[in-house]
Design a protein around this motif. Sequence first.
Motif, PDB file in Angstrom:
ATOM      1  N   GLU A 191       0.894  -1.169   0.000  1.00  0.00           N
ATOM      2  CA  GLU A 191       0.000   0.000   0.000  1.00  0.00           C
ATOM      3  C   GLU A 191       0.922   1.205   0.000  1.00  0.00           C
ATOM      4  O   GLU A 191       1.593   1.472   1.002  1.00  0.00           O
ATOM      5  N   LEU A 192       0.947   1.957  -1.101  1.00  0.00           N
ATOM      6  CA  LEU A 192       2.013   2.953  -1.264  1.00  0.00           C
ATOM      7  C   LEU A 192       1.463   4.380  -1.329  1.00  0.00           C
ATOM      8  O   LEU A 192       0.381   4.661  -0.857  1.00  0.00           O
ATOM      9  N   GLY A 193       2.233   5.244  -1.946  1.00  0.00           N
ATOM     10  CA  GLY A 193       1.884   6.664  -1.943  1.00  0.00           C
ATOM     11  C   GLY A 193       0.755   7.009  -2.905  1.00  0.00           C
ATOM     12  O   GLY A 193       0.239   6.150  -3.628  1.00  0.00           O
ATOM     13  N   GLY A 194       0.389   8.283  -2.902  1.00  0.00           N
ATOM     14  CA  GLY A 194      -0.672   8.742  -3.790  1.00  0.00           C
ATOM     15  C   GLY A 194      -0.556  10.230  -4.097  1.00  0.00           C
ATOM     16  O   GLY A 194       0.201  10.958  -3.450  1.00  0.00           O
ATOM     17  N   LYS A 195      -1.271  10.653  -5.125  1.00  0.00           N
ATOM     18  CA  LYS A 195      -1.396  12.080  -5.453  1.00  0.00           C
ATOM     19  C   LYS A 195      -2.800  12.208  -6.026  1.00  0.00           C
ATOM     20  O   LYS A 195      -3.004  12.390  -7.233  1.00  0.00           O
ATOM     21  N   SER A 196      -3.772  12.064  -5.134  1.00  0.00           N
ATOM     22  CA  SER A 196      -5.136  11.829  -5.602  1.00  0.00           C
ATOM     23  C   SER A 196      -5.824  13.108  -6.052  1.00  0.00           C
ATOM     24  O   SER A 196      -5.655  14.175  -5.448  1.00  0.00           O
ATOM     25  N   PRO A 197      -6.639  13.001  -7.121  1.00  0.00           N
ATOM     26  CA  PRO A 197      -7.382  14.159  -7.617  1.00  0.00           C
ATOM     27  C   PRO A 197      -8.744  14.282  -6.936  1.00  0.00           C
ATOM     28  O   PRO A 197      -9.399  13.290  -6.638  1.00  0.00           O
ATOM     29  N   LEU A 198      -9.152  15.515  -6.721  1.00  0.00           N
ATOM     30  CA  LEU A 198     -10.521  15.803  -6.298  1.00  0.00           C
ATOM     31  C   LEU A 198     -11.103  16.677  -7.406  1.00  0.00           C
ATOM     32  O   LEU A 198     -10.581  17.765  -7.683  1.00  0.00           O
ATOM     33  N   LEU A 199     -12.165  16.180  -8.070  1.00  0.00           N
ATOM     34  CA  LEU A 199     -12.715  16.872  -9.242  1.00  0.00           C
ATOM     35  C   LEU A 199     -14.045  17.526  -8.865  1.00  0.00           C
ATOM     36  O   LEU A 199     -14.991  16.841  -8.470  1.00  0.00           O
ATOM     37  N   ILE A 200     -14.102  18.838  -9.007  1.00  0.00           N
ATOM     38  CA  ILE A 200     -15.298  19.581  -8.599  1.00  0.00           C
ATOM     39  C   ILE A 200     -15.935  20.188  -9.855  1.00  0.00           C
ATOM     40  O   ILE A 200     -15.303  21.007 -10.545  1.00  0.00           O
TER      41      ILE A 200
END
Length: 503
Positions: A270-279
């Motif tokens: 279970e590693l890193g992330g750079k998650s998007p939040l789309l509005i």
Amino acid sequence: MASEEDCSGTAENGFMLPEVKFTKLFINGSFVDAVSGKTFETIDPRTGDVIAEIASGDKEDVDLAVAAARDAFDDGKWPRLPGYQRGRIMMKFADLIEQHVEELAVLECIDSGKPLLVSKLVDFPSVISMFRYYAGAADKIHGETLKLAQELQGYTLKEPIGVVGLIIPWNYPMLMFALKVAPALAAGCTMIVKPAEQTPLTALYCAHLAKQAGIPDGVLNVVTGFGRTVGAAISSHMDVDKVSFTGSTETGRVVMEAAARSNLKSVSLELGGKSPLLIFDDADIDMAVELARQAVFFNQGEICVAGSRVFVQEGIYDEFVKKIALSSKEWIVGDPFDPRVNQGPQVDKRQFDKILSYIDHGKREGATLLTGGKPCGEKGYYIEPTIFTDVKDDMLIAKDEIFGPVMSLMKFSTVEEAIQRANYTKYGLAAGIVTKDLNIANRVSRSIRAGIIWVNCYFAFDNDCPFGGYKMSGFGRDSGLHALEKYLKVKSVVTPIYGSPWL
Ligand code: NAP
Ligand code: MG
């Protein structure tokens, strides 16, 4: 945000800091010094002061812990107990954690810097219910009946995979412990847990509670120390059957290489992330602002699934920028024991310096600092909630996982563009979508390559909801019944039917 004084991180708000009772390695049911006698300091990120000296394990200590876990697996009763009985002991373990939650939450707070109320009201209830969830699953581990050709009949058994190494990070010390230990115990495995060097206190405390609950000696061992010593010894050990790792993508690669070079043990990452939040334009803008603020600043931004790339559609972008700037000013940074505080200090000096250097980089790359950007307080590792606008997809602050309270705000026009830019990352852990349009929600959910998609919510976790990575965010799922499978092996048993040509 709190004023400089509020942000100083010095007030203890009347809390009596607890005595640290457990500082040694927990091997084969006893607390013991490291073979070398060495210790390391765990520090209080509010001040940089030392909380306690902790036993610093090394390869020899891992060998002892693995030998204990091996005996407990090969000859001990835990893997052989009916699942129902394992479940009862796990229920007792959960009850004991619940009874000691006040002390545990304070330990977690001083060791990691997370707000005490969050620890008490969010983390620990999740930890306790997770042990209960997997306790309930321990007697529901079934194989299949196989109808085979050639007059054979067969069935599958799901057996515990063996001795498992559980390597965990510092951002959710207890929750990560529960995410790995609970399904491994339910499956009937024995284990060596390596907490992060920054946050060893609560795992050691829980080892003591596990013994009180009746978990047999050797089943749950905790070896504190560093990744390059303890972590490396676990992942390269010939007698460890599986490693379940949560941490950075770089270290995940090292763990996988060590597994490949040793006994080809099974690995889940279970590693890193750079998650998007789309509005999207039709979103309830106040709800979107609150979700964005939580998605990036909650837990000091030290969350693998943080929604650190916030994409806002052009029709509401300007209004969103105004509102998020105001809202981030109301986000209180300060002493995590203060109940008004939303954000405590970063976990340690290294993480603090790393976040500030990303902020500097963002400014040099040409992004516009909308709010924050500075450390705050006279001591400790506090950073203002920081928002950049005018961020381009190729800037470092939009590509790297910062693991701190730093939001990259970006504008988009069309649904296609949002999907394409959301997927423009090596990571794939999570994504958020804010819209009232079901067609947009459905289409975008299916188009984003990530392990969990939140529509009109964020950080909506549940014990029954699997999560884990796509792409370089890793593989294998934590949480839910899928996680049990990581700790099980499938064995097929085949036998001829009487009267068949085989007999
Ligand atoms: P890290 O440096 O990768 O460390 C994670 C764990 O691995 C620590 O216990 C660490 O020990 C150990 N380790 C370090 N080097 C090792 C080696 N050579 N062999 C075996 N183990 C080794 O990550 P971190 O900085 O603590 O945590 C932050 C990272 O974790 C972020 O990238 C974040 O996204 C990720 N994370 C992911 C999830 C998820 O579920 N996907 C959840 C939380 C965090 P030390 O004690 O020496 O550090
Ligand atoms: Mg600490």
